[in-house]
Design a protein around this motif. Sequence first.
Motif, PDB file in Angstrom:
ATOM      1  N   GLY A 178       3.341  10.181 -47.234  1.00 18.76           N
ATOM      2  CA  GLY A 178       4.016   8.890 -47.104  1.00 18.76           C
ATOM      3  C   GLY A 178       3.020   7.772 -46.980  1.00 18.76           C
ATOM      4  O   GLY A 178       1.828   7.983 -46.765  1.00 18.76           O
ATOM      5  N   ASP A 179       3.534   6.564 -47.151  1.00 18.37           N
ATOM      6  CA  ASP A 179       2.654   5.408 -47.066  1.00 18.37           C
ATOM      7  C   ASP A 179       3.259   4.369 -46.134  1.00 18.37           C
ATOM      8  O   ASP A 179       4.244   4.630 -45.456  1.00 18.37           O
ATOM      9  CB  ASP A 179       2.447   4.812 -48.468  1.00 18.37           C
ATOM     10  CG  ASP A 179       3.777   4.541 -49.143  1.00 18.37           C
ATOM     11  OD1 ASP A 179       4.820   4.564 -48.428  1.00 18.37           O
ATOM     12  OD2 ASP A 179       3.810   4.318 -50.358  1.00 18.37           O
ATOM     13  N   GLU A 180       2.654   3.168 -46.132  1.00  9.56           N
ATOM     14  CA  GLU A 180       3.121   2.097 -45.251  1.00  9.56           C
ATOM     15  C   GLU A 180       4.606   1.810 -45.426  1.00  9.56           C
ATOM     16  O   GLU A 180       5.325   1.592 -44.448  1.00  9.56           O
ATOM     17  CB  GLU A 180       2.347   0.793 -45.547  1.00  9.56           C
ATOM     18  CG  GLU A 180       0.874   0.849 -45.215  1.00  9.56           C
ATOM     19  CD  GLU A 180       0.614   0.864 -43.713  1.00  9.56           C
ATOM     20  OE1 GLU A 180       1.542   0.541 -42.960  1.00  9.56           O
ATOM     21  OE2 GLU A 180      -0.509   1.215 -43.312  1.00  9.56           O
ATOM     22  N   SER A 181       5.054   1.853 -46.685  1.00 11.74           N
ATOM     23  CA  SER A 181       6.455   1.454 -46.905  1.00 11.74           C
ATOM     24  C   SER A 181       7.399   2.528 -46.381  1.00 11.74           C
ATOM     25  O   SER A 181       8.459   2.216 -45.826  1.00 11.74           O
ATOM     26  CB  SER A 181       6.708   1.161 -48.384  1.00 11.74           C
ATOM     27  OG  SER A 181       7.026   2.356 -49.070  1.00 11.74           O
ATOM     28  N   ALA A 182       7.018   3.819 -46.520  1.00 12.58           N
ATOM     29  CA  ALA A 182       7.854   4.878 -45.962  1.00 12.58           C
ATOM     30  C   ALA A 182       7.914   4.733 -44.442  1.00 12.58           C
ATOM     31  O   ALA A 182       8.973   4.859 -43.815  1.00 12.58           O
ATOM     32  CB  ALA A 182       7.297   6.246 -46.336  1.00 12.58           C
ATOM     33  N   TYR A 183       6.771   4.432 -43.863  1.00 17.75           N
ATOM     34  CA  TYR A 183       6.690   4.222 -42.424  1.00 17.75           C
ATOM     35  C   TYR A 183       7.629   3.084 -42.002  1.00 17.75           C
ATOM     36  O   TYR A 183       8.418   3.211 -41.052  1.00 17.75           O
ATOM     37  CB  TYR A 183       5.236   3.889 -42.065  1.00 17.75           C
ATOM     38  CG  TYR A 183       4.971   3.628 -40.606  1.00 17.75           C
ATOM     39  CD1 TYR A 183       4.584   4.662 -39.757  1.00 17.75           C
ATOM     40  CD2 TYR A 183       5.075   2.333 -40.075  1.00 17.75           C
ATOM     41  CE1 TYR A 183       4.329   4.420 -38.410  1.00 17.75           C
ATOM     42  CE2 TYR A 183       4.821   2.086 -38.742  1.00 17.75           C
ATOM     43  CZ  TYR A 183       4.443   3.130 -37.900  1.00 17.75           C
ATOM     44  OH  TYR A 183       4.200   2.890 -36.587  1.00 17.75           O
ATOM     45  N   ALA A 184       7.558   1.989 -42.751  1.00 14.97           N
ATOM     46  CA  ALA A 184       8.389   0.825 -42.422  1.00 14.97           C
ATOM     47  C   ALA A 184       9.870   1.153 -42.551  1.00 14.97           C
ATOM     48  O   ALA A 184      10.703   0.723 -41.737  1.00 14.97           O
ATOM     49  CB  ALA A 184       8.019  -0.348 -43.310  1.00 14.97           C
ATOM     50  N   LYS A 185      10.193   1.942 -43.573  1.00 19.13           N
ATOM     51  CA  LYS A 185      11.613   2.291 -43.772  1.00 19.13           C
ATOM     52  C   LYS A 185      12.126   3.157 -42.626  1.00 19.13           C
ATOM     53  O   LYS A 185      13.248   2.960 -42.139  1.00 19.13           O
ATOM     54  CB  LYS A 185      11.781   3.049 -45.096  1.00 19.13           C
ATOM     55  CG  LYS A 185      12.010   2.132 -46.272  1.00 19.13           C
ATOM     56  CD  LYS A 185      12.395   2.983 -47.486  1.00 19.13           C
ATOM     57  CE  LYS A 185      12.125   2.241 -48.776  1.00 19.13           C
ATOM     58  NZ  LYS A 185      11.714   3.165 -49.847  1.00 19.13           N
ATOM     59  N   LEU A 186      11.297   4.104 -42.239  1.00 19.15           N
ATOM     60  CA  LEU A 186      11.690   4.965 -41.112  1.00 19.15           C
ATOM     61  C   LEU A 186      11.868   4.120 -39.853  1.00 19.15           C
ATOM     62  O   LEU A 186      12.807   4.297 -39.076  1.00 19.15           O
ATOM     63  CB  LEU A 186      10.618   6.029 -40.863  1.00 19.15           C
ATOM     64  CG  LEU A 186      10.721   7.290 -41.706  1.00 19.15           C
ATOM     65  CD1 LEU A 186       9.511   8.179 -41.479  1.00 19.15           C
ATOM     66  CD2 LEU A 186      12.006   8.054 -41.356  1.00 19.15           C
ATOM     67  N   ARG A 187      10.942   3.200 -39.680  1.00 15.06           N
ATOM     68  CA  ARG A 187      10.989   2.329 -38.512  1.00 15.06           C
ATOM     69  C   ARG A 187      12.320   1.562 -38.498  1.00 15.06           C
ATOM     70  O   ARG A 187      12.996   1.449 -37.468  1.00 15.06           O
ATOM     71  CB  ARG A 187       9.829   1.354 -38.614  1.00 15.06           C
ATOM     72  CG  ARG A 187       9.603   0.536 -37.396  1.00 15.06           C
ATOM     73  CD  ARG A 187       8.377  -0.361 -37.609  1.00 15.06           C
ATOM     74  NE  ARG A 187       8.144  -1.141 -36.430  1.00 15.06           N
ATOM     75  CZ  ARG A 187       8.887  -2.165 -36.069  1.00 15.06           C
ATOM     76  NH1 ARG A 187       9.895  -2.549 -36.821  1.00 15.06           N
ATOM     77  NH2 ARG A 187       8.633  -2.828 -34.946  1.00 15.06           N
ATOM     78  N   GLU A 188      12.669   1.066 -39.687  1.00 13.98           N
ATOM     79  CA  GLU A 188      13.904   0.302 -39.825  1.00 13.98           C
ATOM     80  C   GLU A 188      15.125   1.175 -39.489  1.00 13.98           C
ATOM     81  O   GLU A 188      16.043   0.759 -38.778  1.00 13.98           O
ATOM     82  CB  GLU A 188      13.983  -0.227 -41.271  1.00 13.98           C
ATOM     83  CG  GLU A 188      14.806  -1.475 -41.442  1.00 13.98           C
ATOM     84  CD  GLU A 188      14.527  -2.509 -40.354  1.00 13.98           C
ATOM     85  OE1 GLU A 188      15.523  -3.016 -39.794  1.00 13.98           O
ATOM     86  OE2 GLU A 188      13.337  -2.797 -40.029  1.00 13.98           O
ATOM     87  N   ALA A 189      15.082   2.418 -40.037  1.00 11.25           N
ATOM     88  CA  ALA A 189      16.215   3.327 -39.826  1.00 11.25           C
ATOM     89  C   ALA A 189      16.378   3.647 -38.340  1.00 11.25           C
ATOM     90  O   ALA A 189      17.494   3.720 -37.811  1.00 11.25           O
ATOM     91  CB  ALA A 189      16.003   4.617 -40.617  1.00 11.25           C
ATOM     92  N   LEU A 190      15.254   3.821 -37.655  1.00 16.99           N
ATOM     93  CA  LEU A 190      15.313   4.120 -36.221  1.00 16.99           C
ATOM     94  C   LEU A 190      15.891   2.941 -35.455  1.00 16.99           C
ATOM     95  O   LEU A 190      16.693   3.093 -34.538  1.00 16.99           O
ATOM     96  CB  LEU A 190      13.909   4.442 -35.693  1.00 16.99           C
ATOM     97  CG  LEU A 190      13.367   5.815 -36.105  1.00 16.99           C
ATOM     98  CD1 LEU A 190      11.870   5.887 -35.859  1.00 16.99           C
ATOM     99  CD2 LEU A 190      14.088   6.907 -35.336  1.00 16.99           C
ATOM    100  N   LYS A 191      15.465   1.754 -35.890  1.00 17.80           N
ATOM    101  CA  LYS A 191      15.931   0.555 -35.212  1.00 17.80           C
ATOM    102  C   LYS A 191      17.446   0.407 -35.389  1.00 17.80           C
ATOM    103  O   LYS A 191      18.156   0.056 -34.446  1.00 17.80           O
ATOM    104  CB  LYS A 191      15.213  -0.654 -35.814  1.00 17.80           C
ATOM    105  CG  LYS A 191      15.233  -1.861 -34.895  1.00 17.80           C
ATOM    106  CD  LYS A 191      14.237  -2.886 -35.378  1.00 17.80           C
ATOM    107  CE  LYS A 191      14.331  -4.160 -34.576  1.00 17.80           C
ATOM    108  NZ  LYS A 191      13.392  -5.155 -35.093  1.00 17.80           N
ATOM    109  N   LYS A 192      17.892   0.706 -36.593  1.00 14.78           N
ATOM    110  CA  LYS A 192      19.316   0.594 -36.889  1.00 14.78           C
ATOM    111  C   LYS A 192      20.151   1.501 -35.986  1.00 14.78           C
ATOM    112  O   LYS A 192      21.260   1.177 -35.620  1.00 14.78           O
ATOM    113  CB  LYS A 192      19.549   0.985 -38.347  1.00 14.78           C
ATOM    114  CG  LYS A 192      20.154  -0.131 -39.148  1.00 14.78           C
ATOM    115  CD  LYS A 192      20.831   0.404 -40.393  1.00 14.78           C
ATOM    116  CE  LYS A 192      21.127  -0.712 -41.346  1.00 14.78           C
ATOM    117  NZ  LYS A 192      20.500  -0.451 -42.657  1.00 14.78           N
TER     118      LYS A 192
END
Lengths: 531, 407
Positions: A178-192
Motif C-alpha cells: 500500500g501507499d500514502e493514498s491507501a493509508y489515507a483511505k483507511l484513515r478516512e474509513a476508520l474516522k467514518k
Amino acid sequence: MKELRGLDAVKCTCGHVNPPGTTICESCGRPLDEGEGLLNMRYEGAARRSQRRPRSIVDYVWRFFASVKAAVWMIAITLIAAIIGTLLPQEQFKQSSLPAEIFYPQTYGLFGEIYYRLGFHNLFYSWWFLTLLLMIGISLVVCSIDRAVPLYKALKKKRLPKDEGFFRRQRLFAELPGDESAYAKLREALKKRRFALTEGEGTLLAEKGRISRFGPYVNHIGLILLILAFMLRLIPGFYLDDYVWVWDGETRAVPGTDYYVKNETFTVTYYTEDEFPDPSVFRPGIVKDYQTDLVLYKKEGQRLVEVARGPTKVNRPFEYQGLYLYQSGEQTDQLYGLVLDVWDKQKNESVGRIRLSLYDPPETVDVGGGYRVNVLEYYPDLDVNEKGEPYTKSTTPNRPAFILEIVGPGVETGEKNWVIAGMDSDQILPDKRFKYKLADLDFRNRSGLSVRIDRGLPYVYGASAIVMIGLVLGFYWQHRRIWLRLRDGQLLLAAYTNKNWYGLKRELAAIAHSAGITLDMESIEQRRKNR
Amino acid sequence: MTDLLAWASGALFAAFALYAASTIVFFIAITGRRWRGAASPKAHTEAYGRRGFLLALVGWLFQLAFVVLRWIGSGHAPTSNMFEFMSFLAFAVVLAFLIVYRLYPVALLGVFTLPVAVILIAYASVFSTKAAPLIPALQSYWLYIHVTVAALGEGAFAVGFAAGLMYLILAVRQDRRSIETAFIEVALWALLSLVGFIVMSFAFRAVGHEVVFERVINADTGAKETTIYTLPALIQPHGATKVTEGGIPPLFEAPEWMKGVNAGRKLNTFVLSLLAGTVLYAALRVVARARLGAKLQFWLKDADIDLDLVDEISYRAIAIGFPIFTLGALIFAMIWAAEAWGRPWGWDPKETWALITWLFYAVYLHLRLSIGWHGKKSAWLAMLGFVIVMTNLIVINLVLVGLHSYA
Ligand code: HEM
C-alpha cells in the motif's frame, strides 16, 4: 500463564526504562521478551503489584486476594455450599415446631443428622458462609486495586508503537502492499466509523469503546458496595424484622418501636365469576385480595396519638417514616371472645350483656343498669395444680376461665364468680345471686402484619445500579484498537480487543472494503499460541 | 376475553409450527449442501439460512402476538403459571437467537437453538393452559418485570447452551470412546427424556388415562388428599392407597421426605420420563448403529464451520444474557421481594438458586476472560450453566416447597 517477574527495571533498546515486570516497552511497543508467540496484551503488559516477587506477609496476602484463581475458587465453594443449603429446608422454613436438633434427624434420618451437625440447617447465616462472602468482598477490593490502576495508566497513555515486532505479534495482523493514498483511505474509513484517531511517530491508532474496559471494575465496586449495604443492617436502628397479629378492632404495640397499630377491619375479597378470564375454570373461594385498614398511633405520655392511617395489602405495604407494615398473614373466623348474659337469679331477668376477649380481656366492663363487671383473673388454659390452686398451662385459650366480680345495686361490695368455658356457672357456685350464661361466641378475623424497618434498602438499590452500569459497560461495549503503520510500501495493520474477535475481524474486513482494499477475514487471524 | 384467549392459543400454535419448520430449513441449509448440485455450498447455506431465519422471525412475531393477546385476555403478564412461563421462555430463547444470529449468521446455530424453543413450547403445553386470575402474592408489576426480564436472560443462556452443545458435537473426537463422548450421550439422553415426557403426556391425555390415589393427611379429622395421575402409576404417593379399580398396581412408593405438592406424582413422572428417554435413546442408537454424538457429528461435518467461531457464539450469548439475568433475576427480584415480603433477600430456595445460577455464570466468565478457558472446557460449562437454570425452573418448583412453587 507464565508471566515475567523481575525485581529490576527493564531498559528497552529505544532507551526507555520500564518498571519491573513490564513485558511490552511502554514507549516504542517493542516486546521485551525473546519469544515468537502472540503478545499477552492484558493490562498492556504493564507491571502489577501482585506480580512482583513477594517479600513480606502483606505481599503474600495481597497476592492471594489479587488472584482471580483464588476468587474463582471462593465463588465456586460458595456456590456449592449454597446448593447443599437447599437440599433440605433451612431452619427458618422447616414448618415444624420441633427444635432443629430433633427435627432434622427425625425427618431426614442420618443425612439430616449430618446436615444439622455440619450447620447446613442454618447455612446462610453461619459464620463460615458469611466469612466466605467477606473474603470474596476483600478479593474484589484487592483485585480491583491491583489491576484497575495499572490498566488505567496503560490505557490512558495511548500506545503508538513503532516497533514492527509489536505488530507482528498481535492476534489480528495483516501486511498489505500500500501507499500514502491507501493509508489515507483507511484513515478516512476508520474516522467514518467513529473511531478515535491518534497519530504520531508514523503510527495511527484508532480506538473505540475504551470505557468498556472499566466495566468490570465499576461492576466490582458495585458488588463491594452491595456487600457493605447489606452489612448496614448490623447498625442498631437500621433494621427491624418482627411480626404482630392484630384482631379486628384491636390495638397492639408494634414490636420494636414505640408505635401502636389498630386493625380497623381486615377484609378478604374473592374473585367473582366474571372476573375470571376463562369462566370454565371458575371456582368460588379464590382469594383476590387481603387488606387491613389500619391506624398507626404513637404513644405520648399515656395517650395514643394517631399519626397515620391507611390500608396495607399484599404487595402494597403501608409505610410511615420508614416503618413498613406488610400484610402477611390471615386467620379468618377465629374464636375471639365470649358474649355473656349477666343473669340476676333473684329478679330472674337479664341485667345486660358483656363481651370478653380471650386474648386481651378488659379490666372492667359496664353492664348497664348501674352494674359493672371487673375481670379479676383470666386463665386462658385453665388447670389446677397439686395444691388445688388454679393456673394457666399456656397463653393459648384452650380452656379459658375468668374470675369475675360484679358490683352494683344490691351487691355494693361485689360478688365474685367463676366463668369456665363449657361449664354452667350455676353449677360451680349455685349460691350466688348472679350467673353468667353464654349468649354468643365472638368470631373475628385476625391479620398478621410483618413489621419492617430497612434503612439500608436505598443503598442496596444504589449499589445494584452501579453493578448494572458496570455490567452493561463491560458487556455491551467493546474496546477495539487498530494500529496502522506505513513502512516501505507496506501497510502494517494490527488489531486488538479483549473479546469478540470474530466481530472485530468482520469489522476490519468491512473497513478495508470501504477503503477499497480486500482483506480476507480468515487470513488475518494468527493462530500462534498465546505465551 | 375467551375470544382473545382462543386467538392467543392459535398464535402460539402457529409459532410452534413455524419454529419446527425453521429447524428443518436450517437443517437442510447444512445437510443439503452436497446433494444440491446447482448452487455452491456456501451460497446454498446462505440462501437456506436466510429462509430459516425468516421463518423463525415470523414465528417469533406470532408468539409476540400470543404474549400480547394472552396478556390482554387474562389481565396479567403471561408468566404466572408453568404453561405461561415455559412458553415465555421459548419466546425469550428465540429472541436471543434472532439477535445472536444477526451478529453471527451461522445456520448451524438454528439447528441447535430452535429445537430448544420447540421442546419448551411442547413442554409448556403439558401443563394446564387455562388462564386463571392471580393470587394476591402475584399481583405486582415488579413481579412481571422480574420474571420477564429473568426469562430473557435465561433465553440468552439457552442459546449459549445450544452453541456449547454444538461445539462439543463438532469438536469432541468421536473415533474413540472417552468420558467426553459419554457425557455427550448423557446430554442427548436427557433431551430425549424430555421429548419422551412430552410425547407420553399427550398420548395418555388423548386416551384419557387416569389413576386416583388417596391418602389420609390428618389422622384426627380423617381429612384426605387425592392425587390424580394422568400417566401410568409406577410410583405411588407416600402412604397412599389406590382408588381407581383395575390396572396395574404401582411398583414403588415415594420416599417419605418428598413433601412437595403432589411429590409422588412428580417423582413418578420423572422416572417415567427417564424410562421413555432410555427407550427412545436405545431405539435411535440401534437405528444409527453408532453413538448418537458420532452420527450427529457425521451429519454436521458438512457445515464446515470454524470452531473458534462457535466457541465465541456460545460465550457471546452468555455475555449478552448475563447483565439481563442479573437485572431480572437478582435486582428486580430483590425489589419485588422487598415490596411483597419486606425483605430484599431471604434465602428462599428459588432465590438461592437464582444466586447459584448467577455465581455459576460469574465463574464461567472469570474462567474464560481471566484464566483463559476456551473451547471444550468453556462449552461444557455453558451446558452445565443451562442445566442449573433448568434445575431452578423445573426441579425446584416440582420438588421443593417454597414461596415460588406455583406450579
Ligand atoms: C461474585 C462476584 C463477581 C462477579 C459477579 C464478577 C463479575 C465479573 C464479570 C462479569 C467480569 C467480566 C467483565 C468483562 O470482562 O467484560 C469480571 C471480570 C473480572 N473479575 Fe470479577 N466478578 C466477581 C468477583 C470477582 C472477584 C472476587 C475478583 C477478584 C479476584 C474478580 C476479578 C475479576 C477480574 C480480574 C476480571 C477481569 C478484568 C479484565 O479482564 O480486565 N471478580 N468479573
